[in-house]
Design an enzyme around this catalytic site. Sequence first.
Site, mmCIF file in Angstrom:
data_model
loop_
_atom_site.group_PDB
_atom_site.id
_atom_site.type_symbol
_atom_site.label_atom_id
_atom_site.label_comp_id
_atom_site.label_asym_id
_atom_site.label_seq_id
_atom_site.Cartn_x
_atom_site.Cartn_y
_atom_site.Cartn_z
ATOM 1 N N LYS A 23 0.835 -1.202 0.000
ATOM 2 C CA LYS A 23 0.000 0.000 0.000
ATOM 3 C C LYS A 23 0.869 1.250 0.000
ATOM 4 C CE LYS A 23 -2.917 2.632 3.228
ATOM 5 N NZ LYS A 23 -1.940 3.724 3.423
ATOM 6 N N ASN A 24 1.930 1.241 0.806
ATOM 7 C CA ASN A 24 2.771 2.421 0.944
ATOM 8 C C ASN A 24 3.648 2.671 -0.272
ATOM 9 O OD1 ASN A 24 1.754 2.976 3.491
ATOM 10 N ND2 ASN A 24 3.319 1.783 4.541
ATOM 11 N N ARG A 95 -4.175 10.434 2.999
ATOM 12 C CA ARG A 95 -3.042 11.342 3.043
ATOM 13 C C ARG A 95 -2.064 11.120 1.897
ATOM 14 N NH1 ARG A 95 -0.394 14.791 6.484
ATOM 15 N NH2 ARG A 95 1.791 15.002 5.905
ATOM 16 N N ASP A 119 -5.074 9.112 8.783
ATOM 17 C CA ASP A 119 -5.211 8.436 10.070
ATOM 18 C C ASP A 119 -4.928 9.374 11.233
ATOM 19 O OD1 ASP A 119 -5.784 6.020 8.893
ATOM 20 O OD2 ASP A 119 -3.694 5.435 8.759
ATOM 21 N N ASP A 308 4.367 1.203 11.634
ATOM 22 C CA ASP A 308 3.112 0.567 11.252
ATOM 23 C C ASP A 308 2.912 -0.795 11.909
ATOM 24 O OD1 ASP A 308 2.176 2.637 9.729
ATOM 25 O OD2 ASP A 308 2.563 1.714 7.789
ATOM 26 N N VAL A 330 8.018 7.829 15.964
ATOM 27 C CA VAL A 330 7.644 8.369 14.652
ATOM 28 C C VAL A 330 6.369 9.197 14.739
ATOM 29 C CG1 VAL A 330 7.116 7.782 12.253
ATOM 30 C CG2 VAL A 330 8.813 6.432 13.526
#
Length: 427
Positions: A23-24, A95, A119, A308, A330
Amino acid sequence: MEEKIEVHGPTAVNGRLPVFGAKNSVLKLMAAALLAPGRSTITNVPEIHDVTVMAELLRRLGCDVTYRAAEHEVAIDVPEVLGHQADYDLVRAMRASISVLGPLMARCHRAEVALPGGDAIGTRGLDMHRAGLEAMGAQLGIERGFLRAEAVGGLTGATYRLGYPSVGATENLMTAATTASGVTVLENVAREPEIVDIGEMLRAMGAQIEGLGSTTLTITGVPRLHPVTHRTVPDRIVAGTWAFAAGVTGGRVEIEGAQPEHMGVVLDKLRASGCEIDTSGGRFVVQGPPRPRAINVSTLPYPGFPTDLQPFVVALNAVAEGSGIVTENVFEARWGFTAELERLGARVHLDGHHARVDGVPARELSGAPVEAMDIRAGAALVIAGMAAEGITEVSGIGHIDRGYEHFVEHLAGAGVRVQRRMAGSQA
């Protein structure tokens, strides 16, 4: 009516689980396709909601996008003349939409991108995006909720050092620099496999980029790029999710399609918790222990432990032997889900960006209604529910659908007693 995920625990995961494209990465690959008129095709695309949102954003910019979800493929026909405005309704929903900023500056020399949402896990400002583009000659400002950027005559190569190895800023500045005049040197950049993946697609399109995977990128601008076909790198976060599911429940999973070489520190931590992991012969198998040992984890940019996967460490420590300290370096607001985990009986003690988790035997967790706060927290709550006694109902599962392809169906196929239901319906 809202859907929920219903888990009947205790239930262990045992079977094969697939991993598709990250996804990223794929969302940024789709944005990068804007750099070259013509048809670019991206393969190994996950069937997730965010791909649908990005496809709509590209359509509004003038592209013809065909998303063949069942074939895990997206074809993007990019026109010679692009629109340059990314609307708020799409950017607020995802985003990653901000990743069109760099390509639009390269192609149109101007962009109007709504300030993003996404998120609820903490502040992710655009200061480095702005400063890097300004170093390359762009003028930027905020007006009526839009980040407006313009570079009359195009961008010019520059040297810029990121204050922090931001993934998003690295992506936008790298794509913007591909057609800038001269040489751009980006220092202290992100090194994630997804960054390398995007860089490899750009190089296939004709970009001149040196230093992929290192802390410094040197990009020599070229006049024009050409469309390509590119395969998305596997999703290491999904692979980690399946691996932690085995660790939490004492199950065994064979993970298909992953690249464990991208998961070094994650696999080390899982081994420390008592998991047996086999990555030989192209296989990736994780056998969870009868009860895991608590582990200490600090999240850091790659090659450190990924933020994540932090919620899954908390879920594992919740049923582990001993106490573990989890440090979030983070995203400062990523602890909201711990209150939901405590509803199941977990013992979590927060202190700034640290969380001490005192493990209890899984039989002491009991199912309860909980709410997903973001993509990964939602998946972690499902996995915690798998370890708990009784029924756990997870609401807010639209978050999970943003990042996982057929999450419930894949778990059910691996023996987990889990299903989707409409809120208020009876089993």
